[in-house]
Write an enzyme that holds these catalytic residues in place. Structure first.
Site, short mmCIF file in Angstrom:
data_model
loop_
_atom_site.label_atom_id
_atom_site.label_comp_id
_atom_site.label_asym_id
_atom_site.label_seq_id
_atom_site.Cartn_x
_atom_site.Cartn_y
_atom_site.Cartn_z
N HIS A 90 -18.45 -2.49 -42.98
CA HIS A 90 -17.25 -3.10 -43.57
C HIS A 90 -17.12 -4.53 -43.10
O HIS A 90 -17.84 -4.96 -42.19
CB HIS A 90 -15.99 -2.32 -43.16
CG HIS A 90 -15.74 -2.33 -41.68
ND1 HIS A 90 -16.19 -1.34 -40.85
CD2 HIS A 90 -15.10 -3.21 -40.87
CE1 HIS A 90 -15.83 -1.61 -39.60
NE2 HIS A 90 -15.17 -2.74 -39.57
N HIS A 146 -12.52 2.55 -43.98
CA HIS A 146 -12.43 1.24 -44.65
C HIS A 146 -13.81 0.72 -45.04
O HIS A 146 -14.77 0.82 -44.31
CB HIS A 146 -11.68 0.20 -43.82
CG HIS A 146 -12.25 -0.09 -42.45
ND1 HIS A 146 -12.94 0.81 -41.71
CD2 HIS A 146 -12.19 -1.21 -41.70
CE1 HIS A 146 -13.29 0.26 -40.56
NE2 HIS A 146 -12.85 -0.96 -40.53
N HIS A 160 -14.62 -10.47 -38.90
CA HIS A 160 -15.88 -9.88 -38.44
C HIS A 160 -16.55 -9.06 -39.53
O HIS A 160 -15.91 -8.69 -40.51
CB HIS A 160 -15.68 -9.01 -37.19
CG HIS A 160 -14.93 -7.73 -37.45
ND1 HIS A 160 -13.58 -7.61 -37.25
CD2 HIS A 160 -15.34 -6.52 -37.90
CE1 HIS A 160 -13.19 -6.38 -37.55
NE2 HIS A 160 -14.24 -5.69 -37.95
N HIS A 192 -10.39 1.63 -31.56
CA HIS A 192 -9.32 1.16 -32.43
C HIS A 192 -8.37 2.34 -32.70
O HIS A 192 -8.83 3.45 -32.98
CB HIS A 192 -9.87 0.75 -33.80
CG HIS A 192 -10.68 -0.50 -33.81
ND1 HIS A 192 -10.25 -1.69 -33.30
CD2 HIS A 192 -11.91 -0.75 -34.34
CE1 HIS A 192 -11.18 -2.62 -33.51
NE2 HIS A 192 -12.20 -2.07 -34.12
N TYR A 201 -16.85 -5.70 -30.12
CA TYR A 201 -16.92 -6.98 -30.84
C TYR A 201 -17.84 -7.92 -30.07
O TYR A 201 -17.78 -7.97 -28.83
CB TYR A 201 -15.54 -7.63 -30.91
CG TYR A 201 -14.57 -7.08 -31.93
CD1 TYR A 201 -14.98 -6.32 -33.02
CD2 TYR A 201 -13.21 -7.35 -31.81
CE1 TYR A 201 -14.06 -5.84 -33.95
CE2 TYR A 201 -12.29 -6.87 -32.73
CZ TYR A 201 -12.72 -6.12 -33.80
OH TYR A 201 -11.80 -5.66 -34.71
N GLU A 211 -19.39 -6.59 -35.18
CA GLU A 211 -18.89 -5.39 -34.52
C GLU A 211 -19.94 -4.29 -34.63
O GLU A 211 -20.58 -4.16 -35.68
CB GLU A 211 -17.60 -4.93 -35.23
CG GLU A 211 -17.03 -3.62 -34.73
CD GLU A 211 -15.78 -3.17 -35.51
OE1 GLU A 211 -15.70 -3.45 -36.73
OE2 GLU A 211 -14.91 -2.54 -34.90
FE LIG Z 1 -14.13 -3.57 -37.97
#
Ligand SMILES: [Fe+2]
Length: 243
Positions: A90, A146, A160, A192, A201, A211
């Site tokens: 993503h 996502h 990112h 997260h 990251y 990431e």
């Molecule tokens: Fe991400």
């Protein structure tokens, strides 16, 4: 550093014509770039999101397959180097958000990609009085939490891009590889709250933030209620342990 465009593959070539009509009807200009504009890629429908980010859609990309193939494949190839990313998962685009001037490109982009490109929202951060400002959104077209995300910021940019790994241990190991290679780590392995993903990251040599990401926190579905994070909890949403 920076980002030229974000591209997604559509199912069939005729989808590009349908989508061109829908996008133009929304009031966004498009251009069809002929096959071969990019190597090994069919014609591309090019346009800009309300935030200004360039997006391209294409139906054909030369298929190269995976190292282990599709006939009786081994679970992983023998020649893995570095983090061993499985796929590009993503990207998170930074979009201009300025409540004082009423600019909210996060909300505009979200409306555009849901209504025109048929993405659906999985999670959002809302801030401001009564949570009336949509400050970040996570969106899917597939079943992952996502495929694309937008976050508010002072100007448009790339936050990112993320590469998928199998497990938490792989995230830790990817950070080991970064430390060994003196790669600049931005955020050491953590979780997260949003998407429930496991993450590191880091910056690539061009300066873009990348990431490594694992943990499909849930099966994203269109009828799954949207998860909402409010201003008081958005720190935990971003980095669950330290937020
Ligand atoms: Fe991400």
């Amino acid at each position: 550093a920076g980002l030229n465009h974000v591209a997604y593959k559509v199912e069939k070539d005729a989808d590009l014509d349908e989508l061109q009509k829908k996008i133009e009807a929304w009031g966004v200009k498009t251009m069809l770039l002929p096959e071969g504009t990019l190597p090994s890629t069919g014609r591309m429908l090019q346009f800009n999101l309300p935030s200004g980010h360039e997006m391209r859609l294409y139906a054909m990309k030369e298929y190269v397959g995976t190292e282990v193939g599709t006939n009786n494949p081994d679970p992983w190839p023998d020649n893995i180097k570095g983090a061993g990313a499985h796929w590009l998962d993503h990207c998170l685009l930074m979009c201009e958000l300025n409540p004082e001037t009423g600019v909210n490109k996060v909300a505009e982009n979200t409306k555009f990609v849901t209504e025109v490109l048929d993405f659906f929202i999985t999670e959002q951060v809302v801030v401001g009085p009564d949570g009336s400002i949509q400050a970040a959104t996570w969106l899917a077209r597939t079943t992952t939490p996502h495929d694309l995300a937008f976050v508010g910021g002072p100007r448009m940019g790339l936050h990112h891009i993320a590469f998928f790994l199998d497990s938490w241990h792989d995230i830790l190991k990817s950070a080991d590889v970064m430390a060994k290679t003196k790669t600049r780590i931005d955020v050491a392995p953590t979780r997260h709250g949003i998407t429930r993903g496991e993450t590191t990251y880091f910056f690539d040599p061009s300066g873009n933030r990348n990431e490594t990401f694992a943990g499909l926190g849930y099966l994203a579905q269109r009828d799954r209620p949207v998860t909402t994070w409010d201003e008081a909890h958005m720190g935990s949403g971003i980095f669950y342990h330290t937020g």
